[in-house]
Scaffold this active site. Structure first.
Site, PDB file in Angstrom:
ATOM      1  N   GLN A   1      10.484  -5.512   2.949  1.00 19.79           N
ATOM      2  CA  GLN A   1       9.513  -4.536   3.413  1.00 19.79           C
ATOM      3  C   GLN A   1       8.771  -4.952   4.672  1.00 19.79           C
ATOM      4  O   GLN A   1       8.327  -4.099   5.436  1.00 19.79           O
ATOM      5  CB  GLN A   1       8.497  -4.267   2.291  1.00 19.79           C
ATOM      6  CG  GLN A   1       9.137  -3.599   1.087  1.00 19.79           C
ATOM      7  CD  GLN A   1       8.179  -3.448  -0.061  1.00 19.79           C
ATOM      8  OE1 GLN A   1       8.027  -4.342  -0.882  1.00 19.79           O
ATOM      9  NE2 GLN A   1       7.510  -2.322  -0.140  1.00 19.79           N
TER      10      GLN A   1
ATOM     11  N   ARG B   1       1.110 -13.482  -1.239  1.00 22.22           N
ATOM     12  CA  ARG B   1       2.303 -13.265  -2.053  1.00 22.22           C
ATOM     13  C   ARG B   1       3.380 -12.673  -1.160  1.00 22.22           C
ATOM     14  O   ARG B   1       3.162 -11.641  -0.523  1.00 22.22           O
ATOM     15  CB  ARG B   1       1.974 -12.300  -3.198  1.00 22.22           C
ATOM     16  CG  ARG B   1       3.182 -11.871  -4.006  1.00 22.22           C
ATOM     17  CD  ARG B   1       2.769 -10.971  -5.171  1.00 22.22           C
ATOM     18  NE  ARG B   1       3.927 -10.568  -5.953  1.00 22.22           N
ATOM     19  CZ  ARG B   1       4.438  -9.335  -5.951  1.00 22.22           C
ATOM     20  NH1 ARG B   1       3.911  -8.375  -5.222  1.00 22.22           N
ATOM     21  NH2 ARG B   1       5.496  -9.058  -6.679  1.00 22.22           N
TER      22      ARG B   1
ATOM     23  N   ASN C   1      10.787  -9.468  -9.281  1.00 21.87           N
ATOM     24  CA  ASN C   1       9.780  -8.421  -9.128  1.00 21.87           C
ATOM     25  C   ASN C   1      10.233  -7.127  -9.800  1.00 21.87           C
ATOM     26  O   ASN C   1      11.314  -6.613  -9.499  1.00 21.87           O
ATOM     27  CB  ASN C   1       9.514  -8.140  -7.651  1.00 21.87           C
ATOM     28  CG  ASN C   1       8.472  -7.042  -7.460  1.00 21.87           C
ATOM     29  OD1 ASN C   1       7.287  -7.262  -7.745  1.00 21.87           O
ATOM     30  ND2 ASN C   1       8.896  -5.876  -7.023  1.00 21.87           N
ATOM     31  N   GLU C   2       9.421  -6.612 -10.681  1.00 22.71           N
ATOM     32  CA  GLU C   2       9.617  -5.303 -11.319  1.00 22.71           C
ATOM     33  C   GLU C   2      11.018  -5.061 -11.891  1.00 22.71           C
ATOM     34  O   GLU C   2      11.632  -4.020 -11.639  1.00 22.71           O
ATOM     35  CB  GLU C   2       9.248  -4.174 -10.348  1.00 22.71           C
ATOM     36  CG  GLU C   2       7.783  -4.189  -9.949  1.00 22.71           C
ATOM     37  CD  GLU C   2       7.384  -3.051  -9.007  1.00 22.71           C
ATOM     38  OE1 GLU C   2       8.243  -2.216  -8.684  1.00 22.71           O
ATOM     39  OE2 GLU C   2       6.215  -2.994  -8.613  1.00 22.71           O
TER      40      GLU C   2
ATOM     41  N   ASN D   1       2.155  -5.297 -11.555  1.00 24.62           N
ATOM     42  CA  ASN D   1       1.859  -4.442 -10.411  1.00 24.62           C
ATOM     43  C   ASN D   1       1.353  -3.133 -10.981  1.00 24.62           C
ATOM     44  O   ASN D   1       2.090  -2.413 -11.651  1.00 24.62           O
ATOM     45  CB  ASN D   1       3.122  -4.200  -9.573  1.00 24.62           C
ATOM     46  CG  ASN D   1       3.680  -5.504  -9.011  1.00 24.62           C
ATOM     47  OD1 ASN D   1       2.989  -6.526  -8.993  1.00 24.62           O
ATOM     48  ND2 ASN D   1       4.914  -5.458  -8.556  1.00 24.62           N
TER      49      ASN D   1
ATOM     50  N   TYR E   1      -0.499   0.550 -10.512  1.00 30.30           N
ATOM     51  CA  TYR E   1      -0.915   1.612  -9.596  1.00 30.30           C
ATOM     52  C   TYR E   1      -1.435   2.858 -10.285  1.00 30.30           C
ATOM     53  O   TYR E   1      -2.349   3.491  -9.793  1.00 30.30           O
ATOM     54  CB  TYR E   1       0.257   2.033  -8.697  1.00 30.30           C
ATOM     55  CG  TYR E   1       0.660   0.980  -7.707  1.00 30.30           C
ATOM     56  CD1 TYR E   1      -0.009   0.853  -6.498  1.00 30.30           C
ATOM     57  CD2 TYR E   1       1.697   0.092  -7.977  1.00 30.30           C
ATOM     58  CE1 TYR E   1       0.336  -0.119  -5.574  1.00 30.30           C
ATOM     59  CE2 TYR E   1       2.055  -0.884  -7.060  1.00 30.30           C
ATOM     60  CZ  TYR E   1       1.381  -0.992  -5.870  1.00 30.30           C
ATOM     61  OH  TYR E   1       1.725  -1.956  -4.973  1.00 30.30           O
TER      62      TYR E   1
ATOM     63  N   TRP F   1      -2.146  -4.883  -2.728  1.00 31.77           N
ATOM     64  CA  TRP F   1      -0.961  -4.388  -2.026  1.00 31.77           C
ATOM     65  C   TRP F   1      -1.451  -3.372  -1.027  1.00 31.77           C
ATOM     66  O   TRP F   1      -2.046  -2.374  -1.410  1.00 31.77           O
ATOM     67  CB  TRP F   1       0.038  -3.737  -2.990  1.00 31.77           C
ATOM     68  CG  TRP F   1       1.269  -3.324  -2.241  1.00 31.77           C
ATOM     69  CD1 TRP F   1       1.504  -2.119  -1.620  1.00 31.77           C
ATOM     70  CD2 TRP F   1       2.419  -4.137  -1.980  1.00 31.77           C
ATOM     71  NE1 TRP F   1       2.735  -2.144  -0.996  1.00 31.77           N
ATOM     72  CE2 TRP F   1       3.305  -3.368  -1.201  1.00 31.77           C
ATOM     73  CE3 TRP F   1       2.768  -5.457  -2.319  1.00 31.77           C
ATOM     74  CZ2 TRP F   1       4.534  -3.874  -0.757  1.00 31.77           C
ATOM     75  CZ3 TRP F   1       3.978  -5.939  -1.882  1.00 31.77           C
ATOM     76  CH2 TRP F   1       4.850  -5.147  -1.116  1.00 31.77           C
TER      77      TRP F   1
ATOM     78  N   GLU G   1       7.632   1.106   2.661  1.00 34.47           N
ATOM     79  CA  GLU G   1       7.450   1.268   1.224  1.00 34.47           C
ATOM     80  C   GLU G   1       8.765   1.691   0.575  1.00 34.47           C
ATOM     81  O   GLU G   1       9.432   2.608   1.075  1.00 34.47           O
ATOM     82  CB  GLU G   1       6.368   2.316   0.942  1.00 34.47           C
ATOM     83  CG  GLU G   1       4.961   1.826   1.269  1.00 34.47           C
ATOM     84  CD  GLU G   1       4.540   0.666   0.396  1.00 34.47           C
ATOM     85  OE1 GLU G   1       5.019   0.572  -0.754  1.00 34.47           O
ATOM     86  OE2 GLU G   1       3.739  -0.165   0.864  1.00 34.47           O
ATOM     87  N   PHE G   2       9.127   1.059  -0.552  1.00 35.55           N
ATOM     88  CA  PHE G   2      10.404   1.389  -1.193  1.00 35.55           C
ATOM     89  C   PHE G   2      10.479   2.877  -1.550  1.00 35.55           C
ATOM     90  O   PHE G   2      11.510   3.501  -1.368  1.00 35.55           O
ATOM     91  CB  PHE G   2      10.611   0.531  -2.449  1.00 35.55           C
ATOM     92  CG  PHE G   2      10.979  -0.887  -2.124  1.00 35.55           C
ATOM     93  CD1 PHE G   2      12.190  -1.190  -1.526  1.00 35.55           C
ATOM     94  CD2 PHE G   2      10.100  -1.925  -2.408  1.00 35.55           C
ATOM     95  CE1 PHE G   2      12.526  -2.506  -1.226  1.00 35.55           C
ATOM     96  CE2 PHE G   2      10.434  -3.240  -2.103  1.00 35.55           C
ATOM     97  CZ  PHE G   2      11.645  -3.525  -1.507  1.00 35.55           C
TER      98      PHE G   2
ATOM     99  N   PHE H   1      -0.341   1.351   2.900  1.00 35.12           N
ATOM    100  CA  PHE H   1      -1.143   0.654   1.885  1.00 35.12           C
ATOM    101  C   PHE H   1      -1.913  -0.529   2.495  1.00 35.12           C
ATOM    102  O   PHE H   1      -2.616  -1.236   1.786  1.00 35.12           O
ATOM    103  CB  PHE H   1      -0.238   0.105   0.775  1.00 35.12           C
ATOM    104  CG  PHE H   1       0.236   1.144  -0.227  1.00 35.12           C
ATOM    105  CD1 PHE H   1       1.263   2.029   0.082  1.00 35.12           C
ATOM    106  CD2 PHE H   1      -0.333   1.219  -1.491  1.00 35.12           C
ATOM    107  CE1 PHE H   1       1.710   2.972  -0.848  1.00 35.12           C
ATOM    108  CE2 PHE H   1       0.111   2.152  -2.433  1.00 35.12           C
ATOM    109  CZ  PHE H   1       1.126   3.033  -2.109  1.00 35.12           C
TER     110      PHE H   1
END
Ligand SMILES: *[C@@H]1O[C@H](CO)[C@@H](O)[C@H](O)[C@H]1NC(C)=O
Ligand SMILES: *[C@@H]1O[C@H](CO)[C@@H](O)[C@H](O)[C@H]1NC(C)=O
Ligand SMILES: *[C@@H]1O[C@H](CO)[C@@H](O)[C@H](O)[C@H]1NC(C)=O
Length: 509
Positions: free
Chosen positions: A42, A98, A187-188, A329, A331, A445, A452-453, A461
């Protein structure tokens, strides 16, 4: 300023106490880490430079599938701006940054030879951070699978992923572990299999009808579970390796970072309440249950049946306790409706993840822009972890506000809404810790605007803005960055709120 004990007592009787205005970073536990984050694909750019090969996300964006048709070939160009960025982080007063390590930059063929230029880049970045007193928190795999491994054996669908991932992780531990003391394996992994193999909206765009359309092949009923299974085993293998071979000499911590959507019932019927609870098990429990108890959640075992891969006793033992912390994470919340149970005789066709969970697909809300971010949802997530998973040490690894200024050129604007957002969440985080949650860190973030994905460049952001149209990728320090810097220097939450500027449309209404 009210004494802390009084704040605590008030907190017990008032839902959102105004007295929380006196909260400062000193009210968080000793050693609590405040940072901001990004990920390699990213933020770095330099997509075809110095030996980096394409990841599946490069392929996807180059085929025109990103939200606005753009690519991350240059993005914020941190590859060439890391010194400037670390200086900005230092001025902001971040304890930690991070970031992730791009597999196709470090090991361009997916396995085997290390790219010296890739090694040099991450050494430079890490050294620069340490020179400025900023802890490097490194994610090993953040979605950017080398395309060569996708082509060779279908990536996450093959158990060969596990050994290649492990070799990549070992290069990271060996090369950077003398300085990196906080590792995140993945991640995720609890959303990657859905976008990639169920809805097919993310690379490698696999799905089956009617769960997704126009895919390159796939099976939405089976592949998400297979991919997640390989991710789990890869995680466990990396943690075992780190603990057996590196932890004693390097003294670091290792964990995993999950997406932490919170699910609430859409109505007050018992059916929807049960549906929301099932979704929390499918979303959070899918990984937390194996990590804490060594197997998938019972509700997944019973509903997914033999499409949910079996865990051997050995795998199960390796998984149990395979973390020093869990990252989340967080949101938003999704409102969940139950969907009618399939009749036995109509059940020729297998379901996907959401049919298995017997809920109406809650992602529709995101696609339609019905996004809700009530700060109390973070409290509920932390409470859920405390009550159901033995109160693990938690890092909030992502939390932030995306906004979409009407004018794409609006980079430097007064992002008062972001300041409000951060204060709301920090207040809830503080109250959760008071309630006994073992939260140990908070990362905004994102540190700066990135690709952004989900929203590509349509949403920003960043605490710092980046002019994505200028060749120099000029950085701008937003008001939220100044506010965060003030908080990190000891300032209180809730100074007088800045008026929301007209040209900023917050996405968290
Ligand atoms: C699939 O392709 C058809 C025809 O090009 C298009 O109309 C449809 O919107 C596509 N569906 C998705 C989900 O991309
Ligand atoms: C998906 O795989 C399952 C199990 O092998 C099979 O029964 C089902 O028919 C497959 N679905 C599709 C759409 O290929
Ligand atoms: C703290 O615990 C109280 C009592 O159980 C609860 O009402 C409140 O919502 C919790 N707050 C947070 C932020 O977890």
């Amino acid at each position: 300023m009210l004494p802390r004990l009084l704040v605590f007592l008030l907190a017990a009787v008032i839902v959102v106490p105004r007295s929380a205005s006196a909260i400062t970073r000193r009210d968080f536990p000793e050693g609590f880490v405040f940072g901001a984050g990004s990920s390699a694909f990213q933020v770095e750019g330099a997509a075809a430079e110095d030996g980096r090969t394409p990841s599946i996300w490069d392929t996807f964006t180059h085929e025109g599938f990103s939200y606005d048709g753009s690519t991350a070939d240059i993005s914020a160009d941190q590859y060439h701006h890391y010194k400037e960025d670390v200086k900005l982080m230092h001025e902001m007063g971040l304890d930690a940054y991070r970031f992730s390590i791009a597999w196709p930059r470090l090991i361009p063929a997916g396995r085997g030879k290390i790219n010296p230029k890739g090694l040099e880049y991450y050494n430079n970045l890490i050294d620069e951070l340490i020179l400025h007193g900023i802890q490097p928190h490194a994610t090993i795999y953040h979605f950017d699978l080398p395309q060569v491994l996708q082509d060779e054996y279908a990536g996450l669908l093959s158990s060969r992923f596990i050994e290649d991932y492990l070799a990549f992780a070992e290069v990271c531990f060996r090369s950077f572990g003398d300085r990196v003391k906080h590792w995140v394996t993945l991640n995720e992994p609890n959303i990657e299999p859905i976008g990639a193999f169920d809805t097919g909206t993310e690379p490698p765009r696999r799905c089956s009808y009617p769960f997704g359309e126009n895919c390159t092949g796939g099976n939405s009923s089976t592949e998400p579970y297979i991919a997640a299974h390989h991710l789990l085993l890869a995680h466990a293998a990396a943690v075992s390796l780190y603990r057996d071979k590196y932890k004693a000499s390097q003294g670091g911590q290792i964990g995993i970072t999950l997406l932490g959507w919170w699910h609430e019932p859409a109505t007050d019927t018992p059916q929807d309440a049960a549906a929301a609870a099932r979704m929390n098990d499918f979303h959070i429990g899918w990984f937390m249950h194996p990590l804490v108890y060594g197997d998938y959640p019972p509700v997944m075992r019973s509903r997914v049946g033999d499409r949910l891969p079996a865990l051997s006793a050995e795998d199960s033992a390796k998984l149990r306790g395979s973390f020093d912390f869990v990252g989340f994470n967080h949101y938003l919340i999704l409102r969940v409706r139950s969907s009618p149970e399939k009749k036995k005789d109509s059940g020729h066709r297998l379901g996907d993840y959401y049919v298995d969970a017997a809920v109406q697909n809650p992602l529709v809300a995101i696609a339609e822009g019905r996004i809700e971010s009530p700060p109390w949802a973070l409290g509920k997530l932390l409470e859920h972890l405390r009550l159901n998973y033995g109160n693990p040490p938690v890092m909030i690894h992502e939390n932030g506000l995306g906004d979409a200024p009407d004018t794409p050129s609006a980079i430097e604007y007064d992002d008062g809404a972001r300041i409000e957002f951060l204060q709301d969440y920090l207040e809830v985080l503080y109250l959760s810790i008071r309630n006994g949650s073992d939260a140990r860190g908070y990362f905004v973030w994102s540190f700066l605007d990135v690709f952004e994905f989900i929203f590509a460049y349509r949403m920003r952001f960043g605490l710092c803005g980046v002019d994505m149209n200028a060749e120099a990728r000029t950085r701008y320090v937003r008001s939220s960055a100044r506010w965060y810097a003030g908080f990190l220097r000891g300032g209180e939450l809730r100074p007088p709120p800045a008026a929301a500027p007209d040209d900023v449309r917050p996405y968290a209404a």
